[in-house]
Scaffold this motif. Sequence first.
Motif, PDB file in Angstrom:
ATOM      1  N   VAL A 236      63.816  38.027  52.192  1.00 36.05           N
ATOM      2  CA  VAL A 236      63.808  38.349  53.910  1.00 36.05           C
ATOM      3  C   VAL A 236      63.351  36.709  53.705  1.00 36.05           C
ATOM      4  N   GLY A 237      62.340  36.484  53.062  1.00 39.52           N
ATOM      5  CA  GLY A 237      61.615  35.309  53.768  1.00 39.52           C
ATOM      6  C   GLY A 237      63.037  34.043  53.022  1.00 39.52           C
ATOM      7  N   LEU A 238      63.310  34.076  52.398  1.00 40.54           N
ATOM      8  CA  LEU A 238      64.576  33.090  52.572  1.00 40.54           C
ATOM      9  C   LEU A 238      65.090  32.620  53.423  1.00 40.54           C
ATOM     10  N   GLY A 239      65.732  33.746  53.967  1.00 42.48           N
ATOM     11  CA  GLY A 239      66.672  34.223  55.478  1.00 42.48           C
ATOM     12  C   GLY A 239      65.978  33.957  56.522  1.00 42.48           C
ATOM     13  N   ASN A 240      64.584  34.113  56.547  1.00 42.68           N
ATOM     14  CA  ASN A 240      63.960  33.350  57.731  1.00 42.68           C
ATOM     15  C   ASN A 240      63.696  32.123  57.489  1.00 42.68           C
ATOM     16  N   ALA A 241      63.189  31.531  56.667  1.00 38.26           N
ATOM     17  CA  ALA A 241      62.950  29.963  56.642  1.00 38.26           C
ATOM     18  C   ALA A 241      64.635  29.448  56.417  1.00 38.26           C
ATOM     19  N   ASN A 242      65.429  29.627  56.030  1.00 40.23           N
ATOM     20  CA  ASN A 242      66.897  28.641  56.077  1.00 40.23           C
ATOM     21  C   ASN A 242      67.624  28.401  57.909  1.00 40.23           C
ATOM     22  N   VAL A 243      67.157  29.654  58.316  1.00 36.32           N
ATOM     23  CA  VAL A 243      67.105  29.512  59.354  1.00 36.32           C
ATOM     24  C   VAL A 243      66.412  28.549  60.431  1.00 36.32           C
ATOM     25  N   TYR A 244      64.816  28.430  59.988  1.00 32.75           N
ATOM     26  CA  TYR A 244      64.420  27.435  61.067  1.00 32.75           C
ATOM     27  C   TYR A 244      64.208  26.373  60.173  1.00 32.75           C
ATOM     28  N   SER A 245      64.671  26.195  59.249  1.00 30.76           N
ATOM     29  CA  SER A 245      65.076  24.711  58.715  1.00 30.76           C
ATOM     30  C   SER A 245      66.011  24.290  59.195  1.00 30.76           C
ATOM     31  N   LEU A 246      67.157  25.019  59.591  1.00 33.50           N
ATOM     32  CA  LEU A 246      68.433  23.877  59.888  1.00 33.50           C
ATOM     33  C   LEU A 246      68.226  24.090  61.740  1.00 33.50           C
ATOM     34  N   THR A 247      66.769  24.774  62.510  1.00 33.77           N
ATOM     35  CA  THR A 247      66.977  24.056  63.652  1.00 33.77           C
ATOM     36  C   THR A 247      65.497  23.040  63.635  1.00 33.77           C
ATOM     37  N   LEU A 248      65.305  22.905  63.259  1.00 31.49           N
ATOM     38  CA  LEU A 248      64.360  21.739  62.792  1.00 31.49           C
ATOM     39  C   LEU A 248      64.275  21.020  62.942  1.00 31.49           C
ATOM     40  N   ARG A 249      65.771  21.068  62.025  1.00 31.74           N
ATOM     41  CA  ARG A 249      66.775  19.491  61.379  1.00 31.74           C
ATOM     42  C   ARG A 249      67.111  19.386  62.207  1.00 31.74           C
ATOM     43  N   GLN A 250      67.860  19.980  62.861  1.00 30.83           N
ATOM     44  CA  GLN A 250      68.958  19.596  63.893  1.00 30.83           C
ATOM     45  C   GLN A 250      68.525  19.556  65.282  1.00 30.83           C
ATOM     46  N   THR A 251      67.201  20.073  65.710  1.00 26.52           N
ATOM     47  CA  THR A 251      66.198  19.679  66.428  1.00 26.52           C
ATOM     48  C   THR A 251      65.362  18.027  66.669  1.00 26.52           C
ATOM     49  N   VAL A 252      65.463  17.617  65.220  1.00 28.38           N
ATOM     50  CA  VAL A 252      64.361  16.246  65.252  1.00 28.38           C
ATOM     51  C   VAL A 252      65.005  15.406  65.262  1.00 28.38           C
ATOM     52  N   ILE A 253      66.484  15.195  64.222  1.00 30.21           N
ATOM     53  CA  ILE A 253      67.387  13.759  64.020  1.00 30.21           C
ATOM     54  C   ILE A 253      68.269  13.660  64.930  1.00 30.21           C
ATOM     55  N   PRO A 254      67.999  12.730  65.715  1.00 34.16           N
ATOM     56  CA  PRO A 254      68.812  12.132  67.139  1.00 34.16           C
ATOM     57  C   PRO A 254      70.197  12.683  66.766  1.00 34.16           C
TER      58      PRO A 254
END
Length: 347
Positions: free
Chosen positions: A251-269
Motif C-alpha cells: 500500500v505504501g509502495l503504491g502511494n509512493a510511486n504516484v507521489y514520486s512520478l508527480t514530484l519529478r514531473q513537476t520539478v523537472i523543466p
Amino acid sequence: MIPADIARALVLAVIPVAALGDWLSIPLLVMVAFLTGVAGVCFEIAGFAYVPSVVDSNDLPAANRAVQGSSTVAEVAWPGLAGLLVQAVGPALAIVADALSYVASAIGIAVGGSGKAAVAPAAETVRAERRARLTEGLRLLVANPYLRALTMHAAVYNLAAQIFTINLVLWMVQGRQVSPAAYGLALSAGGVGAVLGTLTALRLAERMGFGRAFAASLLLSCFVPLTVAGLPLYGTPLAVGVAAILLISGVGLGNANVYSLTLRQTVIPADQLARAVGAYRQIMYGSIPIGSALGGVLGATAGTRAGVAAGAIGLALSTLPMLIRRIRQLPTAAAAQSVNVPPGRSR
C-alpha cells in the motif's frame, strides 16, 4: 513511443514464426529480449515526458494515479493469466498476445493525440544540446534538492530490495518449509497492496498534505518489512504472515510511486524531462545488479535470514533522504517548483 511499440511487436513476432519454422534458439531469444528491452527503455523515458504534455498541471497527480494504477494491475493480474495462456496454446504462440498488446498500445497513443505542440529548436541549438545531453540530466538531478533526494532514495531502495528479495525466497522455501505456491501467493499480496495504494494516493495527499503523505507512504513501504525476519513461523503460517506484511508495505509502495512520478514531473523543466529521467533510470537501475551480488554474498556467508534482515534495514535507510523537512512540509507537489534551480547549481 509509437515506433517503440511497433518495434517491440515486430521483434516479438519473430518468436512464434521461428517456433513454427523450427529454428527457435537461445541466442535468438536473447537477441529478442535485448531489442525489446531497448525499445522498452525508449518508450518509458518518452512516456514520462509525454504525460505532462497531455494534461494540465492540476490534473497531473490524477493522471499519474491512472498510469501507475493500470501498470500495477497488469503486474498483479497478467502473470497468472499468462500462465493459463501458456498452458493452453504453448509459450511460443502465447507471445502473439504479447506482440498484439504493443500494437494496441501504439493505436491507443496515436488516437490519444500528440500532446502540446513544441517549437523545433534551431540546428545550432540541437548540436549544442547533443554535446551536453550525456551529463545535463545528471547535473539536474544533483542540482535540485527534491530530485537529489528522490534519486538517492531510489538507488538505495532498489539495491536493498534485491538483497531482501533474493534471500527471502531461499529463507522461506528452503529454510522454513514454505511451498513455492504459498510463496508466490505471499509475494502477490504486495502487488494487491500496491493497487490499493495507487487508488488511495490522491485522497491521502489531500487529507495529510503531499509531503506528509509521501513520508507516511515511505514509512509503510520501507519500515514494515523490518518485521519479516523476526517471524518465528514455518510453512503456511509464515507465508500468511509475510503476505500480510507485504500487503501493508505494498500500500505504501503504491502511494509512493504516484507521489514520486508527480514530484519529478513537476520539478523537472518540460524541455529536460526525457534526459533527466534517463539519468534517473541509469542510477536507479544501476544499483540493482550491485544489490543482487551483495544479496548472494550475504546469503552465502551470513545466512538467508540475515540477508532478509540486511535488505529490510537497507529499505528503511533508503527513506532518510526523503524525510527531510523540505519534503515533509510540501502542501502540494506544485509547491516544489519554487525551489527549482538550474543545472550546475545546488542548494
